[in-house]
Design a protein around this motif. Structure first.
Motif, PDB file in Angstrom:
ATOM      1  N   GLU A 292     -20.494  26.016 -13.416  1.00 55.19           N
ATOM      2  CA  GLU A 292     -19.713  24.916 -14.000  1.00 55.19           C
ATOM      3  C   GLU A 292     -19.249  25.270 -15.416  1.00 55.19           C
ATOM      4  N   VAL A 293     -20.102  25.974 -16.161  1.00 55.01           N
ATOM      5  CA  VAL A 293     -19.716  26.419 -17.507  1.00 55.01           C
ATOM      6  C   VAL A 293     -18.511  27.346 -17.417  1.00 55.01           C
ATOM      7  N   GLU A 294     -18.557  28.286 -16.501  1.00 51.28           N
ATOM      8  CA  GLU A 294     -17.471  29.258 -16.364  1.00 51.28           C
ATOM      9  C   GLU A 294     -16.196  28.598 -15.843  1.00 51.28           C
ATOM     10  N   SER A 295     -16.321  27.592 -14.995  1.00 53.30           N
ATOM     11  CA  SER A 295     -15.145  26.860 -14.501  1.00 53.30           C
ATOM     12  C   SER A 295     -14.442  26.156 -15.654  1.00 53.30           C
ATOM     13  N   ALA A 296     -15.215  25.527 -16.545  1.00 51.70           N
ATOM     14  CA  ALA A 296     -14.639  24.863 -17.711  1.00 51.70           C
ATOM     15  C   ALA A 296     -13.963  25.887 -18.619  1.00 51.70           C
ATOM     16  N   ALA A 297     -14.590  27.061 -18.759  1.00 54.03           N
ATOM     17  CA  ALA A 297     -14.003  28.122 -19.590  1.00 54.03           C
ATOM     18  C   ALA A 297     -12.675  28.600 -19.017  1.00 54.03           C
ATOM     19  N   LYS A 298     -12.601  28.685 -17.702  1.00 54.01           N
ATOM     20  CA  LYS A 298     -11.339  29.098 -17.066  1.00 54.01           C
ATOM     21  C   LYS A 298     -10.246  28.070 -17.322  1.00 54.01           C
ATOM     22  N   LEU A 299     -10.581  26.778 -17.200  1.00 53.51           N
ATOM     23  CA  LEU A 299      -9.598  25.723 -17.437  1.00 53.51           C
ATOM     24  C   LEU A 299      -9.097  25.741 -18.884  1.00 53.51           C
ATOM     25  N   ALA A 300      -9.992  26.103 -19.808  1.00 57.37           N
ATOM     26  CA  ALA A 300      -9.639  26.141 -21.236  1.00 57.37           C
ATOM     27  C   ALA A 300      -9.032  27.480 -21.639  1.00 57.37           C
ATOM     28  N   GLN A 301      -8.774  28.347 -20.680  1.00 56.05           N
ATOM     29  CA  GLN A 301      -8.133  29.637 -20.925  1.00 56.05           C
ATOM     30  C   GLN A 301      -8.947  30.545 -21.848  1.00 56.05           C
ATOM     31  N   CYS A 302     -10.301  30.476 -21.734  1.00 56.12           N
ATOM     32  CA  CYS A 302     -11.110  31.373 -22.562  1.00 56.12           C
ATOM     33  C   CYS A 302     -12.008  32.288 -21.722  1.00 56.12           C
ATOM     34  N   HIS A 303     -11.972  32.160 -20.393  1.00 55.34           N
ATOM     35  CA  HIS A 303     -12.831  32.962 -19.523  1.00 55.34           C
ATOM     36  C   HIS A 303     -12.553  34.460 -19.685  1.00 55.34           C
ATOM     37  N   ASN A 304     -11.273  34.830 -19.722  1.00 54.82           N
ATOM     38  CA  ASN A 304     -10.927  36.259 -19.757  1.00 54.82           C
ATOM     39  C   ASN A 304     -11.367  36.922 -21.056  1.00 54.82           C
ATOM     40  N   PHE A 305     -11.118  36.268 -22.196  1.00 56.37           N
ATOM     41  CA  PHE A 305     -11.510  36.914 -23.450  1.00 56.37           C
ATOM     42  C   PHE A 305     -13.026  36.948 -23.605  1.00 56.37           C
ATOM     43  N   ILE A 306     -13.735  35.991 -23.006  1.00 54.36           N
ATOM     44  CA  ILE A 306     -15.204  36.001 -23.061  1.00 54.36           C
ATOM     45  C   ILE A 306     -15.734  37.214 -22.309  1.00 54.36           C
ATOM     46  N   LEU A 307     -15.140  37.515 -21.142  1.00 58.89           N
ATOM     47  CA  LEU A 307     -15.594  38.663 -20.359  1.00 58.89           C
ATOM     48  C   LEU A 307     -15.347  39.977 -21.093  1.00 58.89           C
ATOM     49  N   GLU A 308     -14.347  39.988 -21.981  1.00 64.35           N
ATOM     50  CA  GLU A 308     -14.040  41.206 -22.734  1.00 64.35           C
ATOM     51  C   GLU A 308     -14.998  41.432 -23.904  1.00 64.35           C
ATOM     52  N   LEU A 309     -15.789  40.401 -24.266  1.00 63.81           N
ATOM     53  CA  LEU A 309     -16.762  40.556 -25.345  1.00 63.81           C
ATOM     54  C   LEU A 309     -17.901  41.461 -24.904  1.00 63.81           C
ATOM     55  N   GLU A 310     -18.624  41.991 -25.862  1.00 60.10           N
ATOM     56  CA  GLU A 310     -19.664  42.993 -25.581  1.00 60.10           C
ATOM     57  C   GLU A 310     -20.665  42.535 -24.530  1.00 60.10           C
ATOM     58  N   ASN A 311     -21.146  41.287 -24.657  1.00 61.31           N
ATOM     59  CA  ASN A 311     -22.130  40.770 -23.697  1.00 61.31           C
ATOM     60  C   ASN A 311     -21.618  39.577 -22.908  1.00 61.31           C
ATOM     61  N   GLY A 312     -20.298  39.465 -22.808  1.00 64.75           N
ATOM     62  CA  GLY A 312     -19.719  38.388 -22.019  1.00 64.75           C
ATOM     63  C   GLY A 312     -20.174  37.023 -22.501  1.00 64.75           C
ATOM     64  N   TYR A 313     -20.609  36.189 -21.577  1.00 63.67           N
ATOM     65  CA  TYR A 313     -21.048  34.824 -21.910  1.00 63.67           C
ATOM     66  C   TYR A 313     -22.342  34.814 -22.722  1.00 63.67           C
ATOM     67  N   GLU A 314     -23.064  35.922 -22.743  1.00 66.65           N
ATOM     68  CA  GLU A 314     -24.322  35.989 -23.502  1.00 66.65           C
ATOM     69  C   GLU A 314     -24.106  36.512 -24.924  1.00 66.65           C
ATOM     70  N   THR A 315     -22.847  36.698 -25.322  1.00 64.53           N
ATOM     71  CA  THR A 315     -22.534  37.135 -26.684  1.00 64.53           C
ATOM     72  C   THR A 315     -22.869  36.018 -27.673  1.00 64.53           C
ATOM     73  N   MET A 316     -23.513  36.382 -28.774  1.00 66.75           N
ATOM     74  CA  MET A 316     -23.823  35.399 -29.810  1.00 66.75           C
ATOM     75  C   MET A 316     -22.547  35.059 -30.584  1.00 66.75           C
ATOM     76  N   ALA A 317     -22.357  33.772 -30.848  1.00 67.64           N
ATOM     77  CA  ALA A 317     -21.137  33.330 -31.531  1.00 67.64           C
ATOM     78  C   ALA A 317     -21.170  33.636 -33.029  1.00 67.64           C
ATOM     79  N   GLY A 318     -22.372  33.845 -33.589  1.00 66.44           N
ATOM     80  CA  GLY A 318     -22.499  34.086 -35.026  1.00 66.44           C
ATOM     81  C   GLY A 318     -22.590  32.774 -35.788  1.00 66.44           C
ATOM     82  N   ASP A 319     -22.878  32.875 -37.083  1.00 64.45           N
ATOM     83  CA  ASP A 319     -22.965  31.671 -37.919  1.00 64.45           C
ATOM     84  C   ASP A 319     -21.625  30.952 -37.933  1.00 64.45           C
ATOM     85  N   ALA A 320     -21.667  29.668 -37.509  1.00 62.09           N
ATOM     86  CA  ALA A 320     -20.452  28.832 -37.449  1.00 62.09           C
ATOM     87  C   ALA A 320     -19.363  29.501 -36.604  1.00 62.09           C
ATOM     88  N   GLY A 321     -19.783  30.379 -35.660  1.00 59.02           N
ATOM     89  CA  GLY A 321     -18.823  31.034 -34.768  1.00 59.02           C
ATOM     90  C   GLY A 321     -18.005  32.098 -35.458  1.00 59.02           C
TER      91      GLY A 321
END
Length: 585
Positions: free
Chosen positions: A438-467
């Motif tokens: 369900e998290v990934e479905s929401a990400a797809k609707l918000a057009q952020c699924h693809n760039f998340i997968l390109e991050l080093e650890n995908g959905y498990e990537t840390m956003a950092g302080d205040a993102g």
């Protein structure tokens, strides 16, 4: 002392440990006095007996050692009990302050900088440990034991008791001189510290801009000046106080100054026997250390009072009226009825009235500062109106519990905040029970699924302080995914696509259009092309509704909307020219 008493109230749950700490600490200090009495017995043995047995000396020495070890052990146990109480209490205070911030209007929170709030919640609360872990158990014991000793010395000889207290009035005079104008000095010192904390937080937060514009710590005057001001004032105050402080801590524990000469005089006059003279000298020596330690706590009380006041100002600050009920709206029509609102004294909304019906899209447009975002923030109760009513299903939102109101609303602010946890958990904040799918479905609707997968650890990537590991557009899409996952019947988008590129904005808009069936959607838009199909467009001007209607109606009836639309078309044309120019490069 009222502010310190309020701090004590947080320790009420752990009072038994606090009482135990006081008892153990007092026993420890009393045991520390007994060796002086034993030394007196040894001296008297040499003076009154012809032969002193070696075994007697060994026994007395062993007793002194045991007493000193017992004193240390009891003090250790007292500190253990008091520190458990202290840190449990600090935890309770910080939880209470966090809950208080949730109940406070955002205006009250924003009145203090993040540096000031950090200083209060982290640093000042931490310093309350001095009160709970030390001032209460140690301070009480260092007060009780001298009183008992003085009473006993009075019993032996009232003149010698007064002599033993002779350093106290002198020390108090020195202390008063040291504390002259201390209230004004302390107030400035605290404000200087708050400014320094705020500027340090601002300096760190703005490091990217500082580097880009080559602003070093030397040239970033706001930061440098506040640090130098704090350093200069603190050192000047200390320099003025050092002489007094040294004199105070030398004279106060020097109880023998008057005891020895007066005792010698009385002994020679025959009005004081030798045994009592020696015993009083020993007890007076034992009196010095508790008095000196007690003075250190008295010195801290003024500063602790000021810090307690700052903490209690937060804890006693104004709150929103929050209801505890299960009232839930049957439909999600929103209406503003003559709503006015002011930040402090500056009115930003004046008698605003409109309706956003369920199943429709209501857009708010206008120049910067016209009151658009304030309307959105009033709807989610960041503040309450100065006058007028905000209704949901015919019920004033103040009558609905805050939890139920927030459950009904998904709010995507232009001020995006991501927590320093994984991308997945940042999205899941919208619905903590949501599955990974369900998290990934929401990400797809918000057009952020693809760039998340390109991050080093995908959905498990840390956003950092205040993102801070993500771009503005990426953070915005994740915040939209969070709101989509929440799937509330009311959606408020406060310039939620401001940082996204036109291509992704169109995709997000399409995703939102597919989800708003039956929902109440309120959009604050900076790109007017995204709200041309809205059911009702409200044009704001200087805190008032200038006009409202459909896009076509407003192009005919509203000069302000015409001007905004023309500016939007010119901006779009400028972007097209830029893209064409880039294609030739």
């Amino acid at each position: 002392m009222e502010d310190i008493k309020k701090i004590f109230a947080f320790a009420r749950e752990y009072h038994y440990k606090l009482y135990l700490a006081i008892l153990l600490a007092t026993s420890s200090v009393l045991l520390g006095i007994v060796p002086f009495y034993l030394i007196y017995k040894i001296i008297m043995a040499f003076l009154t007996e012809s032969v002193v047995e070696t075994s007697y000396l060994f026994i007395m020495s062993a007793l002194i050692l045991i007493l000193l070890l017992a004193k240390s052990y009891l003090f250790l146990q007292a500190m253990r009990a008091s520190h458990e109480t202290a840190f449990d209490t600090l935890m309770g205070m910080r939880k209470s302050m966090a809950e208080k911030l949730i109940r406070m209007p955002m205006g009250e929170i924003k009145a203090k900088s993040s540096g000031q709030l950090k200083n209060i919640i982290v640093d000042m609360v931490e310093e309350m440990e001095l009160i709970l872990a030390h001032l209460i158990p140690e301070g009480v014991s260092y007060l009780i034991v001298p009183i008992l000793l003085i009473i006993y010395i009075f019993f032996l000889d009232w003149r010698m008791a007064l002599a033993a207290l002779g350093t106290v009035p002198i020390s108090l005079i020195i202390f008063q001189l040291m504390m002259k104008n201390s209230q004004e000095r302390l107030e400035y010192w605290f404000k200087a510290g708050e400014r320094m904390n705020s500027n340090i937080v601002e300096y760190i937060s703005g490091m990217e801009v500082i580097k880009i514009f080559n602003q070093t710590t030397r040239s970033f005057a706001k930061y440098t000046d506040s640090v130098k001001d704090y350093e200069k004032y603190t050192l000047e105050w200390y320099r003025e106080s050092w002489s007094y402080m040294a004199a105070f801590y030398v004279i106060l524990p020097a109880t023998l100054i008057f005891v020895v000469p007066l005792g010698a005089y009385l002994y020679l006059q025959g009005s004081l026997n030798l045994a009592n003279y020696i015993l009083i000298m020993m007890l007076a020596m034992g009196l010095g250390d508790p008095l000196s330690r007690l003075a250190r706590f008295i010195e801290s009380i003024t500063m602790l009072k000021r810090k307690s006041k700052a903490i209690n100002e937060v804890l006693s600050g104004p709150e929103l009226e929050l209801r505890k009920n299960e009232l839930k709206p049957a439909n999600y029509d929103i209406s503003f009825n003559n709503v006015s609102f002011a930040y402090d004294k500056e009115e930003v909304l004046t008698k605003v009235s409109f309706t956003a019906a369920q199943g429709t899209v209501t857009a708010l447009v206008g120049e910067s500062g016209s009151g658009k975002s304030t309307i959105a923030k009033l709807l989610v109760r960041f503040w309450d109106p100065k006058s007028g009513k905000i209704m949901l299903d015919g019920v004033e939102i103040k009558e609905i519990s805050f939890a139920n109101l927030m459950e009904a609303i998904s709010y995507v602010s232009q001020d995006i905040y991501l927590f320093n946890t994984t991308i997945r958990e940042n999205i899941r904040l919208g619905n903590p029970q949501a599955t990974d799918k369900e998290v990934e479905s929401a990400a797809k609707l918000a057009q952020c699924h693809n760039f998340i997968l390109e991050l080093e650890n995908g959905y498990e990537t840390m956003a950092g302080d205040a993102g801070n590991k993500l771009s503005g557009g990426q953070k915005q899409r994740i915040s939209i995914a969070r709101a989509l996952l929440k799937d509330s019947p009311i959606i408020i988008l406060d310039e939620a696509t401001a940082f996204t590129d036109p291509e992704n904005e169109d995709r997000i808009q399409a995703a939102l259009n597919g989800l708003i069936s039956g929902k109440t959607l309120v959009v604050i838009a900076h790109r007017l092309s995204t709200i041309t199909e809205a059911d009702n467009i409200i044009v704001m001007d200087q805190g008032q509704i200038s006009a409202q209607g459909t896009h076509d109606e407003l192009l005919v009836s509203s000069e302000i909307y015409q001007r905004l639309w023309q500016a939007h078309l010119e901006a779009m044309e400028w972007n097209i020219k830029l893209e064409e120019a880039e294609s030739y490069v």
